[in-house]
Design an enzyme around this catalytic site. Structure first.
Site, PDB file in Angstrom:
ATOM      1  N   ASP A 155       0.806  -1.225   0.000  1.00 12.70           N
ATOM      2  CA  ASP A 155       0.000   0.000   0.000  1.00 12.70           C
ATOM      3  C   ASP A 155       0.839   1.274   0.000  1.00 12.70           C
ATOM      4  O   ASP A 155       2.046   1.234   0.222  1.00 12.70           O
ATOM      5  CB  ASP A 155      -0.961   0.008   1.206  1.00 12.70           C
ATOM      6  CG  ASP A 155      -0.279  -0.444   2.503  1.00 12.70           C
ATOM      7  OD1 ASP A 155       0.958  -0.339   2.595  1.00 12.70           O
ATOM      8  OD2 ASP A 155      -0.982  -0.901   3.407  1.00 12.70           O
ATOM      9  N   ASN A 159      -7.298  -3.095  14.512  1.00 11.41           N
ATOM     10  CA  ASN A 159      -8.702  -3.383  14.185  1.00 11.41           C
ATOM     11  C   ASN A 159      -8.827  -4.561  13.212  1.00 11.41           C
ATOM     12  O   ASN A 159      -9.884  -4.826  12.675  1.00 11.41           O
ATOM     13  CB  ASN A 159      -9.397  -2.141  13.616  1.00 11.41           C
ATOM     14  CG  ASN A 159      -8.754  -1.652  12.322  1.00 11.41           C
ATOM     15  OD1 ASN A 159      -7.841  -2.288  11.804  1.00 11.41           O
ATOM     16  ND2 ASN A 159      -9.233  -0.540  11.801  1.00 11.41           N
ATOM     17  N   GLU A 210      -9.665  -1.954   5.644  1.00  8.90           N
ATOM     18  CA  GLU A 210     -10.300  -1.723   6.945  1.00  8.90           C
ATOM     19  C   GLU A 210     -11.495  -2.667   7.158  1.00  8.90           C
ATOM     20  O   GLU A 210     -12.010  -3.239   6.187  1.00  8.90           O
ATOM     21  CB  GLU A 210     -10.783  -0.265   7.013  1.00  8.90           C
ATOM     22  CG  GLU A 210      -9.674   0.767   6.870  1.00  8.90           C
ATOM     23  CD  GLU A 210      -8.799   0.916   8.123  1.00  8.90           C
ATOM     24  OE1 GLU A 210      -8.799   0.023   8.988  1.00  8.90           O
ATOM     25  OE2 GLU A 210      -8.108   1.936   8.233  1.00  8.90           O
TER      26      GLU A 210
END
Ligand code: GLP
Length: 249
Positions: A67, A136, A143
């Site tokens: 990324d 997370n 995400e």
């Protein structure tokens, strides 16, 4: 999914580096999938030490990074392009044309994403993908809630991710809001995956990854369906797993 328990960050880094070096020595033209963040810094350090001591050659190695932040120039010290040069590429003999990172400066980001997917395919896919994990459960910058079928795309960073990564910037407002990230399906196409997990901060997400259902709310959970994943985790990261006496295979 195999879990290798190690004592600490240093040992995790050594195990990861050894796996990468063995792969490079075993196969010609290896394609490595690389990660950024704090977790793989020690691994890259070990690769550089090994290069200096044993001259392991990266001449035929290709790399594709997971990324990059949108809006950062590759000369910006907070960009992942800069990070990779600083921590690895400048100190080994990899031809810089063999190293690939999505461009955070692309004007047409959609095209950049499509081309990145094509590039990975044209290299024959990733042989060994190094991964970290967000608190997370994100992998790359995918995400919670990201489709398991996602390909390389523009992603919006969650507040928790921006906050966690703000330590590398001069404050939260400087952290970009978007990034280009390999998709989850892109990551899953890798032939082998090495997930590194270190520290107390990651203990809860590691426990969740090993015990909760496979769901898009916990992106890393899909790794349980991949046939060749090794998690290298240190004692602190495994503290909840061990506390609850979870039996690891
Ligand atoms: C970042 C990266 C991920 C990385 C994760 C964990 O947001 N995009 O690839 O795995 O966060 O970072 P760290 O290793 O610093 O905890």
């Amino acid at each position: 999914m195999k879990v290798v328990e190690v004592e600490n960050y240093d040992e995790m880094s050594k195990v990861a580096a050894k796996t990468i070096i063995e792969k490079i020595k075993q196969e010609q033209n290896v394609v490595l999938g690389l990660a950024t963040g704090g977790t793989p810094v020690g691994t890259y350090k070990q690769l550089v030490i090994d290069y200096k001591e044993h001259m392991t050659s990266y001449k035929n190695v290709h790399t594709v990074n997971l990324d990059e932040y949108i809006g950062l120039k590759e000369t910006d010290p907070t960009s992942y392009a800069y990070y990779m040069k600083e921590h690895l590429f400048n100190d080994i003999n990899i031809p810089i044309v063999n190293t690939h990172i999505p461009s955070g400066e692309a004007v047409d980001t959609g095209k950049e994403c499509e081309e990145y997917e094509t590039l990975i395919d044209s290299l024959g896919g990733v042989d060994l993908q190094l991964l970290g994990i967000g608190e997370n459960g994100h992998i790359g910058f995918n995400e919670p809630g990201t489709s398991f079928h996602s390909k390389t795309s523009v992603v919006k960073l969650s507040d928790t991710t921006r906050k966690a990564n703000s330590i590398y910037f001069n404050g939260l407002e400087e952290v970009p809001t978007h990034a280009i990230s390999m998709g989850i399906s892109t990551i899953l196409k890798s032939k082998q995956i090495l997930l590194l997990v270190s520290g107390k901060r990651k203990a809860e997400v590691l426990y969740r990854l090993l015990t909760e259902d496979i769901k898009e709310e916990l992106p890393a959970s899909i790794l349980r369906k991949h046939p060749n994943v090794t998690i290298v985790a240190d004692f602190e990261a495994l503290s909840i797993v061990n506390e609850k006496q979870l039996v690891l295979s």
